[in-house]
Motif scaffolding. Structure first.
Motif, short mmCIF file in Angstrom:
data_model
loop_
_atom_site.label_atom_id
_atom_site.label_comp_id
_atom_site.label_asym_id
_atom_site.label_seq_id
_atom_site.Cartn_x
_atom_site.Cartn_y
_atom_site.Cartn_z
N ASP A 100 0.82 -1.21 0.00
CA ASP A 100 0.00 0.00 0.00
C ASP A 100 0.86 1.27 0.00
OD1 ASP A 100 1.06 -0.24 2.53
OD2 ASP A 100 -0.85 0.02 3.59
N ARG A 101 1.98 1.22 -0.70
CA ARG A 101 2.92 2.34 -0.69
C ARG A 101 2.81 3.19 -1.95
NH1 ARG A 101 8.62 2.99 -1.69
NH2 ARG A 101 8.73 0.84 -2.43
N VAL A 102 2.78 4.50 -1.78
CA VAL A 102 2.95 5.42 -2.91
C VAL A 102 4.45 5.55 -3.14
CG1 VAL A 102 2.57 7.75 -3.78
CG2 VAL A 102 0.82 6.66 -2.35
N ILE A 103 4.91 5.01 -4.24
CA ILE A 103 6.36 4.92 -4.48
C ILE A 103 6.93 6.26 -4.90
CG2 ILE A 103 8.13 3.78 -5.88
CD1 ILE A 103 6.08 1.43 -6.17
N GLU A 104 6.23 6.94 -5.77
CA GLU A 104 6.78 8.20 -6.29
C GLU A 104 5.65 9.06 -6.85
OE1 GLU A 104 10.30 9.54 -9.39
OE2 GLU A 104 8.94 7.95 -10.02
N ILE A 105 5.71 10.35 -6.57
CA ILE A 105 4.83 11.33 -7.20
C ILE A 105 5.70 12.32 -7.96
CG2 ILE A 105 3.19 13.22 -6.82
CD1 ILE A 105 2.25 11.73 -4.32
N ASP A 106 5.42 12.49 -9.23
CA ASP A 106 6.16 13.43 -10.09
C ASP A 106 5.21 14.56 -10.48
OD1 ASP A 106 7.57 14.82 -11.99
OD2 ASP A 106 7.84 13.14 -13.38
#
Length: 532
Positions: A100-106
């Protein structure tokens, strides 16, 4: 004493031993299996067991073990499926507990990389700090996982602005049916050909898909429903139109029947800074439905419908009554018409277009303007809790989900809904709830039926068959949002015809030669009223 459903597949000692070596967190006890035997649909199917993988490596290991033991696999998120996609006599992979991890937001590239167990509502809260959001907005966003959103090709109230999930998935890191890994993303011809030379299942998929597109090109171009809101079948029509082609679109809406999404790269959209709602009242249901095409000419960002059935239930509950401040009198239907933009001037222009449209319609019922985020949130809250309000109806007869997902071209919406109400009355069902996405010709129609009786099951069948004939006449689809699952899968061949059905089977066979990925969904589905 807990009763076991009659049709079960019990795990062998060898499977249990091998799986626990691959995924330390796995359960095969009766209670856990029973908890995962239901979702939000009408169905119950006892799983073989439940595994809780912590990462993509454990997903791959679990699928490999299941493949070796010839045990079906079913990836699952929040279990909010309304059509039975998330239940089965299979090894369930619960991807919501750990992955349930947000790995990256660009923010600059307007993309996000996430694991499948991320809750959509939670993701959007993180994205709000950047003025961004994931465009499709199902009402279940506070509990739906990205894996489920992708598997179901979810959409929502703003589909006329943002389309479907299939329009916003850029790449999928997938675990294939033999436990191997593959990445699906936009490819030019040379890269596609190179991937087709790879060994194993991945290479076989990249070789098979172009052949399927070529062999069935005519029905792919001509036999899909005449509405953009369709999540039935596989998305071969989208892939055929793409330049460059992106096979990730095949995973979207596949209900876990092709592969397990272990990581997803999403396209994001900027959130408008200004919004305004007009709550348009109607004293006649048909007049509201017939008004929708004209209202769409005013370029709204959403047109949602709430009927008297739901409004009356909301009024009867103190916790929801306060949310109805925008409702005047006792309308049969209200349409929530939203305008969005970057300035108040844009909203003023939208409201002016709405007023002109209503004048052309000779509309005389109240129109309540709602400004300010708090009051607008109250209006949307009534819409968002619609399913919960309906299911709180007392007694064994409930507003049942089985035809609610049909979508038709909006110009046929009034005829379709009128016809469905007539079919329900002939079947002996007097109460029918109706709400949701008028803008897209996708109203959630829920006849109130007691499925604990043989007569209720017969009514469900009679209404489903009649509604199918109607939507086929109007060029609609059996599923405009919640997927086929078990509720609607049996009607797929009548919707698409025999050639496209064979194309779907060919695609399923290319991805899943042994048939272990959530079998009985999308293709070769049981009848909606079979004992599962």
């Amino acid at each position: 004493m807990i009763e076991t459903p009659r049709q079960t597949i019990d795990a062998s000692e060898a499977l249990i031993e091998d799986l626990r070596k691959a995924v330390p967190q796995a359960a095969f006890d009766q209670m856990t299996r029973l908890l995962y035997s239901t979702d939000a649909s009408n169905y119950q199917m006892m799983p073989v067991g439940v595994a809780f993988p912590r990462d993509a490596d454990e997903v791959a290991a679990a699928v490999e073990v299941a493949s070796q033991h010839r045990v079906p696999v079913l990836p699952r998120g929040g279990g909010s499926s309304l059509a039975g996609q998330a239940v089965g006599h299979a090894l369930i992979l619960d991807l919501s507990r750990h992955m349930d991890r947000v790995i990256e937001i660009d923010p600059e590239g307007r993309t996000a990389r996430v694991q499948p167990g991320v809750i959509l509502g939670g993701l959007n809260k993180q994205l709000a700090a950047h003025g961004l959001a994931f465009g499709p907005d199902p009402a279940s966003a506070d509990r739906a996982t990205i894996g489920g959103v992708v598997g179901n090709n979810a959409t929502g109230a703003h589909s006329i602005r943002y389309g479907m999930t299939s329009d916003h998935v850029l790449a999928v890191e997938a675990v294939l049916a033999d436990g191997s890994r593959a990445r699906f993303d936009a490819l030019d011809g040379d890269i596609w050909a190179a991937r087709g030379k790879r060994p194993g299942l991945e290479g076989a998929i990249y070789r098979a898909v172009p052949d399927i597109l070529s062999r069935y090109e005519e029905p792919i171009r001509t036999r899909y429903p005449n509405t953009f809101r369709t999540v039935a079948g596989y998305n071969l029509h989208d892939l055929l139109k793409q330049t460059p082609p992106n096979p990730a679109v095949l995973i979207v809406g596949s209900e876990g029947t092709l592969a397990v999404a272990a990581e997803v790269t999403l396209n994001l959209v900027p959130t408008p800074s200004h919004k305004r709602l007009a709550v348009v009242h109607f004293s006649e249901t048909r007049a509201a439905l017939e008004a929708v095409p004209t209202l769409l000419e005013s370029d709204p960002s959403a047109v949602e419908l709430i009927d008297k059935f739901m409004l009356d239930l909301a009024r009867a509950r103190p916790e929801y009554r306060r949310l109805l401040a925008a409702i005047e009198g006792d309308p049969q239907v209200v349409l929530i018409v939203e305008y969005a933009g970057e300035s108040e001037g844009e909203l003023d222009a939208g409201i002016a277009r709405l007023e002109a449209a209503l004048e052309r319609l000779k509309h005389h019922d109240p129109v309540v303007m709602v400004t300010g985020p708090t009051r607008q949130a109250e209006v949307w809250a009534v819409r968002a809790v619609g399913l919960g309000i309906l299911m709180s109806l007392r007694g064994d007869a409930k507003p049942i989900s089985f035809i609610e997902d049909a979508a038709v071209p909006v110009e046929h919406l009034a005829e379709y809904i009128t016809g469905v109400f007539e079919i329900a009355q002939r079947a002996g069902v007097e109460r029918v709830a109706m709400y949701a996405h008028a803008s897209a010709g996708c109203l959630h129609v829920r006849p109130v039926i007691n499925l604990k009786t043989a007569d209720g099951v017969h009514q469900m069948r009679e209404i489903a068959e009649g509604a199918l004939e109607l939507l086929l006449r109007f060029g609609g689809t059996t599923s405009g949002e919640h997927g086929e699952g078990i509720s609607r899968g049996e009607f797929s061949e009548r919707l698409f015809g025999p050639e496209l059905t064979e194309a779907f089977r060919a695609l399923k066979g290319a991805f899943d030669p042994a048939g272990i990925m959530n079998p009985g969904k999308v293709v070769d589905t049981p009848r909606m009223d079979d004992e599962t």
